[in-house]
Design a protein around this motif. Structure first.
Motif, PDB file in Angstrom:
ATOM      1  N   ALA A   1       2.962   9.622 -12.293  1.00  0.00           N
ATOM      2  CA  ALA A   1       4.202   9.386 -13.049  1.00  0.00           C
ATOM      3  C   ALA A   1       5.170   8.627 -12.197  1.00  0.00           C
ATOM      4  O   ALA A   1       5.921   7.675 -12.809  1.00  0.00           O
ATOM      5  CB  ALA A   1       5.087  10.836 -13.159  1.00  0.00           C
ATOM      6  N   GLU A   2       4.988   8.831 -10.923  1.00  0.00           N
ATOM      7  CA  GLU A   2       5.899   7.521  -9.769  1.00  0.00           C
ATOM      8  C   GLU A   2       5.327   6.175  -9.901  1.00  0.00           C
ATOM      9  O   GLU A   2       6.373   5.242 -10.160  1.00  0.00           O
ATOM     10  CB  GLU A   2       5.997   8.238  -8.562  1.00  0.00           C
ATOM     11  CG  GLU A   2       6.563   9.483  -8.240  1.00  0.00           C
ATOM     12  CD  GLU A   2       6.948   9.870  -6.784  1.00  0.00           C
ATOM     13  OE1 GLU A   2       6.308   9.592  -5.953  1.00  0.00           O
ATOM     14  OE2 GLU A   2       7.858  10.688  -6.461  1.00  0.00           O
ATOM     15  N   VAL A   3       3.911   6.239 -10.182  1.00  0.00           N
ATOM     16  CA  VAL A   3       3.378   4.877 -10.223  1.00  0.00           C
ATOM     17  C   VAL A   3       3.902   4.000 -11.546  1.00  0.00           C
ATOM     18  O   VAL A   3       4.184   3.083 -11.964  1.00  0.00           O
ATOM     19  CB  VAL A   3       2.080   4.828 -10.042  1.00  0.00           C
ATOM     20  CG1 VAL A   3       1.354   3.475 -10.537  1.00  0.00           C
ATOM     21  CG2 VAL A   3       1.613   5.398  -8.511  1.00  0.00           C
ATOM     22  N   GLU A   4       3.989   5.068 -12.688  1.00  0.00           N
ATOM     23  CA  GLU A   4       4.099   4.589 -13.919  1.00  0.00           C
ATOM     24  C   GLU A   4       5.690   4.076 -14.018  1.00  0.00           C
ATOM     25  O   GLU A   4       6.038   3.242 -14.839  1.00  0.00           O
ATOM     26  CB  GLU A   4       4.128   5.592 -15.047  1.00  0.00           C
ATOM     27  CG  GLU A   4       4.304   5.114 -16.617  1.00  0.00           C
ATOM     28  CD  GLU A   4       4.149   6.194 -17.500  1.00  0.00           C
ATOM     29  OE1 GLU A   4       4.218   6.071 -18.692  1.00  0.00           O
ATOM     30  OE2 GLU A   4       3.551   7.288 -17.162  1.00  0.00           O
ATOM     31  N   LYS A   5       6.392   4.809 -13.395  1.00  0.00           N
ATOM     32  CA  LYS A   5       7.968   4.499 -13.282  1.00  0.00           C
ATOM     33  C   LYS A   5       8.229   3.309 -12.451  1.00  0.00           C
ATOM     34  O   LYS A   5       9.281   2.449 -12.822  1.00  0.00           O
ATOM     35  CB  LYS A   5       8.830   5.644 -12.827  1.00  0.00           C
ATOM     36  CG  LYS A   5      10.232   5.441 -12.795  1.00  0.00           C
ATOM     37  CD  LYS A   5      11.051   6.670 -12.585  1.00  0.00           C
ATOM     38  CE  LYS A   5      12.627   6.426 -12.530  1.00  0.00           C
ATOM     39  NZ  LYS A   5      13.156   6.178 -13.914  1.00  0.00           N
ATOM     40  N   TRP A   6       7.737   3.299 -11.247  1.00  0.00           N
ATOM     41  CA  TRP A   6       8.183   2.044 -10.417  1.00  0.00           C
ATOM     42  C   TRP A   6       7.186   0.832 -10.271  1.00  0.00           C
ATOM     43  O   TRP A   6       7.500   0.156  -9.649  1.00  0.00           O
ATOM     44  CB  TRP A   6       8.342   2.832  -8.819  1.00  0.00           C
ATOM     45  CG  TRP A   6       9.504   3.830  -8.939  1.00  0.00           C
ATOM     46  CD1 TRP A   6       9.112   5.230  -8.672  1.00  0.00           C
ATOM     47  CD2 TRP A   6      10.764   3.829  -9.266  1.00  0.00           C
ATOM     48  NE1 TRP A   6      10.318   5.901  -8.940  1.00  0.00           N
ATOM     49  CE2 TRP A   6      11.156   5.306  -9.254  1.00  0.00           C
ATOM     50  CE3 TRP A   6      11.551   2.675  -9.647  1.00  0.00           C
ATOM     51  CZ2 TRP A   6      12.457   5.350  -9.553  1.00  0.00           C
ATOM     52  CZ3 TRP A   6      13.013   3.000  -9.836  1.00  0.00           C
ATOM     53  CH2 TRP A   6      13.573   4.480  -9.595  1.00  0.00           C
ATOM     54  N   HIS A   7       5.756   1.167 -10.660  1.00  0.00           N
ATOM     55  CA  HIS A   7       4.840  -0.043 -10.772  1.00  0.00           C
ATOM     56  C   HIS A   7       4.820  -0.590  -9.177  1.00  0.00           C
ATOM     57  O   HIS A   7       4.844  -1.721  -9.097  1.00  0.00           O
ATOM     58  CB  HIS A   7       5.277  -1.152 -11.611  1.00  0.00           C
ATOM     59  CG  HIS A   7       5.716  -0.784 -13.100  1.00  0.00           C
ATOM     60  ND1 HIS A   7       4.876  -0.250 -13.768  1.00  0.00           N
ATOM     61  CD2 HIS A   7       6.982  -0.475 -13.544  1.00  0.00           C
ATOM     62  CE1 HIS A   7       5.412   0.056 -15.187  1.00  0.00           C
ATOM     63  NE2 HIS A   7       6.495   0.056 -14.803  1.00  0.00           N
ATOM     64  N   PRO A   8       4.619   0.244  -8.174  1.00  0.00           N
ATOM     65  CA  PRO A   8       4.167  -0.108  -6.965  1.00  0.00           C
ATOM     66  C   PRO A   8       3.025  -0.847  -6.811  1.00  0.00           C
ATOM     67  O   PRO A   8       1.947  -0.572  -7.497  1.00  0.00           O
ATOM     68  CB  PRO A   8       4.336   0.929  -6.204  1.00  0.00           C
ATOM     69  CG  PRO A   8       3.650   2.251  -6.927  1.00  0.00           C
ATOM     70  CD  PRO A   8       4.307   1.770  -8.479  1.00  0.00           C
ATOM     71  N   LYS A   9       3.040  -1.766  -5.846  1.00  0.00           N
ATOM     72  CA  LYS A   9       1.753  -2.508  -5.440  1.00  0.00           C
ATOM     73  C   LYS A   9       1.306  -1.705  -4.180  1.00  0.00           C
ATOM     74  O   LYS A   9       0.291  -2.093  -3.603  1.00  0.00           O
ATOM     75  CB  LYS A   9       1.989  -4.003  -5.037  1.00  0.00           C
ATOM     76  CG  LYS A   9       2.296  -4.744  -6.263  1.00  0.00           C
ATOM     77  CD  LYS A   9       2.486  -6.168  -6.277  1.00  0.00           C
ATOM     78  CE  LYS A   9       2.654  -6.848  -7.385  1.00  0.00           C
ATOM     79  NZ  LYS A   9       2.925  -8.378  -7.282  1.00  0.00           N
ATOM     80  N   GLY A  10       1.988  -0.938  -3.430  1.00  0.00           N
ATOM     81  CA  GLY A  10       1.897  -0.222  -2.428  1.00  0.00           C
ATOM     82  C   GLY A  10       2.214   1.123  -2.233  1.00  0.00           C
ATOM     83  O   GLY A  10       3.055   1.851  -2.976  1.00  0.00           O
ATOM     84  N   ILE A  11       1.567   1.856  -1.167  1.00  0.00           N
ATOM     85  CA  ILE A  11       2.142   3.184  -1.016  1.00  0.00           C
ATOM     86  C   ILE A  11       2.189   3.488   0.782  1.00  0.00           C
ATOM     87  O   ILE A  11       1.631   2.803   1.192  1.00  0.00           O
ATOM     88  CB  ILE A  11       0.749   4.294  -1.629  1.00  0.00           C
ATOM     89  CG1 ILE A  11      -0.661   3.992  -1.053  1.00  0.00           C
ATOM     90  CG2 ILE A  11       0.901   4.194  -3.097  1.00  0.00           C
ATOM     91  CD1 ILE A  11      -1.607   4.921  -1.526  1.00  0.00           C
ATOM     92  N   LYS A  12       2.583   4.632   0.945  1.00  0.00           N
ATOM     93  CA  LYS A  12       2.831   4.803   2.236  1.00  0.00           C
ATOM     94  C   LYS A  12       2.434   6.242   2.532  1.00  0.00           C
ATOM     95  O   LYS A  12       2.611   7.368   1.603  1.00  0.00           O
ATOM     96  CB  LYS A  12       4.518   4.879   2.665  1.00  0.00           C
ATOM     97  CG  LYS A  12       4.803   5.646   4.042  1.00  0.00           C
ATOM     98  CD  LYS A  12       4.124   4.594   5.240  1.00  0.00           C
ATOM     99  CE  LYS A  12       4.360   5.262   6.455  1.00  0.00           C
ATOM    100  NZ  LYS A  12       5.880   5.569   7.085  1.00  0.00           N
ATOM    101  N   LEU A  13       1.530   6.503   3.445  1.00  0.00           N
ATOM    102  CA  LEU A  13       0.755   7.932   3.714  1.00  0.00           C
ATOM    103  C   LEU A  13       1.166   8.285   5.240  1.00  0.00           C
ATOM    104  O   LEU A  13       1.232   7.484   6.017  1.00  0.00           O
ATOM    105  CB  LEU A  13      -0.631   7.692   3.642  1.00  0.00           C
ATOM    106  CG  LEU A  13      -1.428   7.278   2.088  1.00  0.00           C
ATOM    107  CD1 LEU A  13      -2.799   7.393   2.389  1.00  0.00           C
ATOM    108  CD2 LEU A  13      -0.740   8.307   1.025  1.00  0.00           C
ATOM    109  N   TYR A  14       1.584   9.573   5.171  1.00  0.00           N
ATOM    110  CA  TYR A  14       1.887  10.485   6.559  1.00  0.00           C
ATOM    111  C   TYR A  14       0.901  11.212   6.905  1.00  0.00           C
ATOM    112  O   TYR A  14       1.063  12.338   6.245  1.00  0.00           O
ATOM    113  CB  TYR A  14       3.196  10.631   6.124  1.00  0.00           C
ATOM    114  CG  TYR A  14       4.269  10.554   7.424  1.00  0.00           C
ATOM    115  CD1 TYR A  14       5.157   9.030   7.224  1.00  0.00           C
ATOM    116  CD2 TYR A  14       4.467  11.264   8.506  1.00  0.00           C
ATOM    117  CE1 TYR A  14       5.816   8.833   8.259  1.00  0.00           C
ATOM    118  CE2 TYR A  14       5.464  10.790   9.473  1.00  0.00           C
ATOM    119  CZ  TYR A  14       5.969   9.547   9.308  1.00  0.00           C
ATOM    120  OH  TYR A  14       6.823   9.326  10.415  1.00  0.00           O
TER     121      TYR A  14
END
Length: 355
Positions: free
Chosen positions: A132-145
């Motif tokens: 859902a977040e990818v659909e909303k913001w269309h990111p090309k990257g992610i951050k993993l902790y």
């Protein structure tokens, strides 16, 4: 835009935040952890110049106005990439969510790129939230902790089967860049959960993803360098390296930069201020002016010239994120263009070619 001695630098702050660590956002019963986390961040700020230090009250939650001033009006940044870190065990609305970051993108679409995140321990519900977040913001990257707490768990590995399921889905959704915190610990997280030993496993298996290892695995700089030099899709994210070492530990900073330049190379290094721990202005200006200290200890390291500094400060990240860079900021020759993982050959490919 930053200009020095007739050279123009396009600056991409590829690792920064817009967090809410105010007491109103602390989870009841977990206050000691929420408080300790942000106080640990605040202590790291002391490694920067004294004139940039903030009170803990200001540091807990900066205003949008302050962020815009310190990043862009004063900080020389052209484009900033907002990273997401949720920490829901301690912060009611999350420490730094995609929604918080997305607000800035909506207000200033020409200035920001928002990255999302996932936690593989959240299972199918986490997958639905991620999609859902990818659909909303269309990111090309992610951050993993990987050291984030989640229930009874105090961390996960990139090589975990459940994490692979999320990485596969991220790639299907068009994600190209995976930023991973692998560096200094923050209380109360476990240091060993930030170890870099799982990076090469995932990088080999997901060659369509770029793994930007934020904080370059510090204090495990040798482990990171020997791993990153064999993996063409592993990049060195300089957040904490510049902010935490350039001012407070200049000779150690030179050693870390020397190892990175020798093993990883200027084509696979990206600048990140780690705002709001440190502001970008003094880091950008310092890196442009930087050279190795005098002394034979640094003789066997590659030198970093103007073109290399332009790559690190912005052009490498711009290539990873398909950011348009005006012609006046480009390098003078095609031979100096930032490298792409597409240009890298795997060892086995070279062996086949030579056979």
């Amino acid at each position: 835009m930053y200009e020095k001695n007739g050279e123009k630098y396009f600056v991409v702050d590829s690792h920064m935040h817009f967090w809410d660590a105010s007491p109103e956002n602390w989870v009841q019963g977990a206050e000691q952890y929420a408080k300790g986390w942000i106080e640990c961040f605040h202590a790291y700020q002391s490694l920067g110049p004294a004139e940039t230090h903030q009170s803990i009250e200001e540091f807990q939650k900066v205003s949008e106005e302050q962020l815009m001033r310190e990043e862009f009006d004063e900080g020389h940044v052209d484009v900033a990439i907002l990273q997401s870190t949720y920490l829901r065990e301690w912060y009611k609305d999350g420490f730094n969510t995609a929604a918080q970051n997305g607000h800035l993108v909506e207000q200033h679409p020409d200035k920001f790129i928002v990255n999302c995140r996932f936690d593989p321990r959240d299972g199918d519900a986490g997958m639905r939230e991620f999609e859902a977040e990818v659909e909303k913001w269309h990111p090309k990257g992610i951050k993993l902790y990987t050291a984030e707490w989640n229930g009874d768990s105090r961390g996960f590995k990139l090589s975990d089967p459940e994490c692979y399921r999320f990485l596969e889905r991220a790639q299907e959704l068009g994600i190209k860049n995976v930023h991973v915190h692998k560096g200094p610990t923050i209380w109360p997280l476990d240091k060993d959960a930030f170890d870099v030993s799982d990076v090469d496993h995932a990088a080999t298996d997901f060659q369509g993803l770029n793994f930007i290892i934020e904080h370059v695995g510090l204090p495990r700089i040798e482990d990171f360098c020997f791993m990153a030099t064999q993996e063409p899709n592993v990049y060195a994210g300089l957040s904490v390296v510049t902010g935490g070492l350039m001012h407070a530990r200049p000779r150690f900073f030179a050693k870390v930069m020397g190892e990175l330049l020798f093993w990883v190379g200027e084509d696979k290094m990206t600048f990140g201020s780690d705002y709001n721990i440190w502001t970008p202005q003094w880091q950008v200006e310092g890196l442009v002016d930087w050279d190795f200290p005098e002394g034979h200890d640094f003789d066997d390291y590659p030198r970093l010239g103007v073109d290399g500094k332009k790559k690190i400060l912005g052009l490498n990240a711009a290539k990873l994120y398909d950011i348009d860079v005006p012609a006046e900021f480009q390098l003078s020759s095609d031979t100096s263009a930032p490298a792409s993982s597409d240009d890298a050959e795997l060892v086995e490919d070279r062996a086949v070619a030579q056979a």
